[in-house]
Scaffold this active site. Sequence first.
Site, mmCIF file in Angstrom:
data_model
loop_
_atom_site.group_PDB
_atom_site.id
_atom_site.type_symbol
_atom_site.label_atom_id
_atom_site.label_comp_id
_atom_site.label_asym_id
_atom_site.label_seq_id
_atom_site.Cartn_x
_atom_site.Cartn_y
_atom_site.Cartn_z
ATOM 1 C CG ASP A 156 -0.290 -0.095 2.508
ATOM 2 O OD1 ASP A 156 0.505 0.647 2.606
ATOM 3 O OD2 ASP A 156 -0.909 -0.544 3.358
ATOM 4 C CE1 TYR A 157 0.994 7.693 -2.123
ATOM 5 C CE2 TYR A 157 0.759 8.349 0.202
ATOM 6 C CZ TYR A 157 0.915 8.975 -1.121
ATOM 7 O OH TYR A 157 1.425 10.027 -1.439
#
Length: 295
Positions: free
Chosen positions: A106-107
């Site tokens: 994820d980011y």
Amino acid sequence: MPSERLQKIIAAAGITSRRSAEKLISSGAVSVNGQIVTELGTKADPERDHIRVNGKLLHGAERQIYLLMNKPKGYVTTVRDPEGRPTVMDLLRGIRVRVYPVGRLDYASEGLLLLTNDGELAHKLMKAASHVPKVYVVKIAGTPNEAGIEKIRRGLSIPVESRFLPRRDVRNDASRTDEDARTPKIQTARTDEDARASKTRRSSRLTERVKTAPAKVRMVREGDNPWYELTLTEGRNRQIRRMFEEIGHHVEKIKRVRYGPLSLDIPPGEFRRLSTGEIEKLKAATGLPKKPART
């Protein structure tokens, strides 16, 4: 040449991943010898049949390429992002063939990420049944008690996004128009209101619960906010964060350091090609033949 499933042929040609190829087939974007095909089990011979995707004739398999990247924080693991945020594809330099991320970080997460145009290998690696171990180091806010850690080791129930509710924030890559492609990406700062709205939508989709597979957990650094090493054999969306949330702790940092036989050995933001030996070991870990691939 023996017939193969259409999604496998499309992925091998470097058009898209096998999963996205299935969506293209189901949406009626694929034809074989002039006939639209929407059934996922359909097979074809790539050397004899005329296969078209979105009207364009397929031209056989691309040279397969396998990359290991050290993904930094602040990048989205996708080919393009509708919000205009930087993607891991922005970090690739000198790679002239299409590749796609295998799974995702994820980011806010970082570490080892695989990218390839080998649709068959990517599909195998992303299947939970492959049981390829992935190792992470994780920084936790506060010190979990042993009972909580034991729950993670044994597997615990976490919320997941419903498979039957559409995601509002992501458009299918295949549905982008030429006008979309010409529009420059504009990265805008998200307001607190935008962030709250996004979180509300995300929470509303968490309508199912699943039990995670058993995981190996060990503390690697003590402190008020300790570090743990986790070994998982599955890769659900935001799984590590949700596991620790279930036992009452926020995850501050996540870094993937191993993926099957591969170890993280390059600086953040860099990538390298896998050696033939590494490719063979990775394929063997999924049960694929060890036939050397061209790199």
